[in-house]
Structure formats: C-alpha cells, structure tokens
Design a protein around this motif. Structure first.
Motif, mmCIF file in Angstrom:
data_model
loop_
_atom_site.group_PDB
_atom_site.id
_atom_site.type_symbol
_atom_site.label_atom_id
_atom_site.label_comp_id
_atom_site.label_asym_id
_atom_site.label_seq_id
_atom_site.Cartn_x
_atom_site.Cartn_y
_atom_site.Cartn_z
ATOM 1 N N LYS A 72 0.815 -1.212 0.000
ATOM 2 C CA LYS A 72 0.000 0.000 0.000
ATOM 3 C C LYS A 72 0.850 1.263 0.000
ATOM 4 N N LEU A 73 2.120 1.135 0.354
ATOM 5 C CA LEU A 73 2.991 2.309 0.372
ATOM 6 C C LEU A 73 3.569 2.528 -1.022
ATOM 7 N N ASP A 129 0.060 11.909 1.670
ATOM 8 C CA ASP A 129 -0.438 10.591 1.283
ATOM 9 C C ASP A 129 0.368 9.481 1.951
ATOM 10 N N SER A 130 1.676 9.665 2.070
ATOM 11 C CA SER A 130 2.512 8.671 2.746
ATOM 12 C C SER A 130 2.138 8.554 4.217
ATOM 13 N N SER A 144 -1.174 6.718 4.491
ATOM 14 C CA SER A 144 -0.986 5.289 4.251
ATOM 15 C C SER A 144 -0.366 4.609 5.464
#
Length: 105
Positions: A70-71, A79-80, A83
C-alpha cells in the motif's frame, strides 16, 4: 493549482512520517510476539518469542519481501502519512480481533 507545501510544513510532515514509521517498526514486533504467543505456543507447543526476536523477524521479513504494497512513493508526504496511519490502524484492528478470538468472545 497544485497543492504546494512550504518548507516548515514539509519538515513537520517528514518528522511525523518518520515517527509513525518508527512506531510501526516497534509495534510490528509487539504484534508478532503476541500473535505467536497466542496461537503458535498453545497449538504447536513452540517456544515463545521475545519482543526483540519478534522485532528482528519482522524487520527481516520487510527486508526480504519488500515494503508494504500500500505504500507507494508518489512524492506526497501527506499521502505517505495517511498510508502509514492506515496500515497501523489495520494492524491494530487485526490484533484486536485475534485477541478476542483467543479470549473466546
């Protein structure tokens, strides 16, 4: 217009992402140790894992099999961070479900 992040905000996001990553690293060892103790020890009569042993196994797993799918490195620190927090929440949810199963609830 593109979402611009100034230097101070980018630095704070980087520190937050780093803190979440370090927390995830140490929590994965705890999750593995607890799951091993709750499942493998009673069923297969294997010896219990220590916290540091479980953390080392978790670390080796990441090294051997790569980062979490997912990363994605898309360059956006927000966003990181999202996640990483989502992965931690998912792991915590699964550990809670496993704990409830072990308790027989």
């Amino acid at each position: 217009m593109k979402n611009e992040i100034d230097g101070a905000t980018g630095c704070l996001l980087f520190i937050a992402l780093l803190a979440v990553t370090v927390a995830a690293f140490f929590l994965k060892g705890l999750y593995l140790m607890l799951a091993w103790s709750w499942v493998m020890v009673p069923i297969f009569k294997l010896p219990a894992l220590t916290y540091w042993g479980a953390t080392a196994i978790s670390f080796l797993w990441v090294i051997l099999f790569g980062p979490h799918p997912k990363l994605k490195d898309n360059g956006d620190p927000i966003d990181s961070l999202k996640s990483s927090v989502l992965i931690l929440a998912t792991d915590a949810l699964f550990m809670g479900i496993l704990w409830l199963v072990i308790l027989g609830i």
